[in-house]
Design an enzyme around this catalytic site. Structure first.
Site, PDB file in Angstrom:
ATOM      1  NE  ARG A 147     -25.443  -0.110  -3.054  1.00 27.78           N
ATOM      2  CZ  ARG A 147     -24.242   0.311  -3.453  1.00 27.78           C
ATOM      3  NH1 ARG A 147     -23.245   0.378  -2.589  1.00 27.78           N
ATOM      4  NH2 ARG A 147     -24.035   0.649  -4.717  1.00 27.78           N
ATOM      5  CG  HIS A 202     -19.821   5.297  -0.309  1.00 26.34           C
ATOM      6  ND1 HIS A 202     -19.931   4.215   0.532  1.00 26.34           N
ATOM      7  CD2 HIS A 202     -19.704   4.786  -1.564  1.00 26.34           C
ATOM      8  CE1 HIS A 202     -19.909   3.104  -0.187  1.00 26.34           C
ATOM      9  NE2 HIS A 202     -19.759   3.420  -1.454  1.00 26.34           N
ATOM     10  CD  GLN A 209     -14.980   3.286  -2.107  1.00 23.79           C
ATOM     11  OE1 GLN A 209     -15.770   2.382  -2.374  1.00 23.79           O
ATOM     12  NE2 GLN A 209     -13.670   3.162  -2.318  1.00 23.79           N
ATOM     13  CG  ASP A 243     -18.211   7.965  -8.114  1.00 23.00           C
ATOM     14  OD1 ASP A 243     -18.230   6.895  -8.745  1.00 23.00           O
ATOM     15  OD2 ASP A 243     -19.013   8.216  -7.203  1.00 23.00           O
ATOM     16  CB  CYS A 245     -15.754   4.491  -5.286  1.00 22.66           C
ATOM     17  SG  CYS A 245     -17.074   5.311  -6.195  1.00 22.66           S
ATOM     18  NE  ARG A 300     -16.871  -0.273   0.774  1.00 22.30           N
ATOM     19  CZ  ARG A 300     -17.991  -0.252   0.033  1.00 22.30           C
ATOM     20  NH1 ARG A 300     -17.948   0.121  -1.238  1.00 22.30           N
ATOM     21  NH2 ARG A 300     -19.154  -0.597   0.547  1.00 22.30           N
TER      22      ARG A 300
END
Length: 325
Positions: A124, A151, A154, A245, A284, A312
């Site tokens: 990440r 991402h 996700q 988001d 998310c 996830r």
């Protein structure tokens, strides 16, 4: 119902209950690394792993995965650590929040070390260029669990959530509203790859990458998927899902002008009603309540945000089993 048409695996393999192991590329840096059939194969496997976790508890026995974090994490770290443990794998966390990759030693040297001890690396990171460099120099699979551009994990969880809600991926119409960020980019790639339609609703200065949109348009000519970009919130009419988001991504400096521009893109009850009674709300997380979404929507009966968070784990596990089992 199966999402793919691939051949079942042989008895004794992790997918021996009837789910096949899809062939996946060496690394997962963006959804663009996967085609539609591969995505559907990963989702089929995720469904099987979610249905019968005990039956796959040794799928990755003896495997080890390095987990690197340049940013704080709740869902990513928890879902990776718990998920890998459920598959029989060991994970080791490297907290790099105070020491970005490439600062203490080169990304190249880091990768060459990690490949000697681990079967895969999940990272990440702040900059997508870092994970690309890590994948280039590391001789084991590398998974992007978040970068400033993409991402992918996700997006796989999002597609799994839509499927669970009875929304056929090839007919899904998703509206992403707000800041056209990394989550938006991966969602564009995922929806179009599986033949769906995505409408991005954002102010012109904060729309998605033109390169990602162009690539989506080219891919859509093959898959039948569609991507469109507008600044009109009323474009949510008739969609299956409204997705938003945080307006300020982690690590960004808060910009009052940007927040002011995005105010009319807030998801409230009137916007959900405009979409229609069957539309679900997606995010998310983490959410800035009262900013990009109001409490009555995110806590309402049409919100699937915690299903996305749970998924996830299953989507990531499916990729690791497909690649490492």
């Amino acid at each position: 119902m199966s999402l793919s048409t691939s051949t079942p695996t042989s008895p004794g393999s992790p997918g021996s209950t009837g789910t096949s192991l899809p062939t996946v590329p060496d690394d997962l840096l963006s959804i663009g690394d996967l085609d539609g059939p591969t995505i559907r194969g990963i989702l089929d496997l995720a469904i099987e792993l979610k249905r019968d976790p005990a039956g796959h508890s040794t799928a990755l026995a003896g495997r080890s995965v390095a987990l690197i974090f340049e940013k704080p994490s709740l869902r990513t770290r928890a879902s990776l650590e718990v998920g890998l443990h459920r598959l029989g794998a060991q994970s080791v966390v490297f907290d790099q929040r105070d020491s970005p990759l490439g600062e203490r030693e080169s990304v190249h040297d880091l990768g060459r070390n990690l490949e000697r001890w681990f079967d895969a690396v999940a990272a990440r990171v702040n900059r997508h260029a870092v994970i690309t460099e890590l994948a280039d120099c590391c001789d084991v699979p590398v998974v992007n669990t978040l970068s400033d551009l993409h991402h992918p994990c996700q997006a796989l969880a999002d597609l799994l959530t839509l499927h669970e809600r009875g929304i056929p991926l090839e007919r899904a119409h998703v509206a992403f509203i707000g800041d056209g960020n990394n989550v938006c980019h991966s969602l564009i790639e995922a929806v179009v790859a599986t033949g769906g339609r995505i409408t991005v609703i954002a102010p012109p200065r904060h729309g998605p990458s033109a390169d990602v949109v162009s690539a989506g348009e080219r891919l859509g000519a093959i898959t039948g998927g569609r991507v469109e970009v507008t600044d009109d919130p009323e474009a949510v009419r008739g969609v299956d899902a409204i997705y938003t988001d945080a307006w300020v991504s982690m690590g960004e400096t808060e910009d009052p002008d940007k927040l002011e521009e995005l105010t009319r893109f807030r998801v409230d009850e009137s916007l959900m009603n405009l979409a229609g009674p069957e539309a679900v709300f997606m995010h998310c997380l983490p959410a800035h309540r009262g900013e990009e979404v109001v409490d009555r929507v995110i806590d309402g009966p049409r919100s699937v945000v915690f299903d996305q968070a749970e998924n996830r784990l299953h989507a990531q596990n499916a990729w690791f089993v497909a690649r490492l089992a």
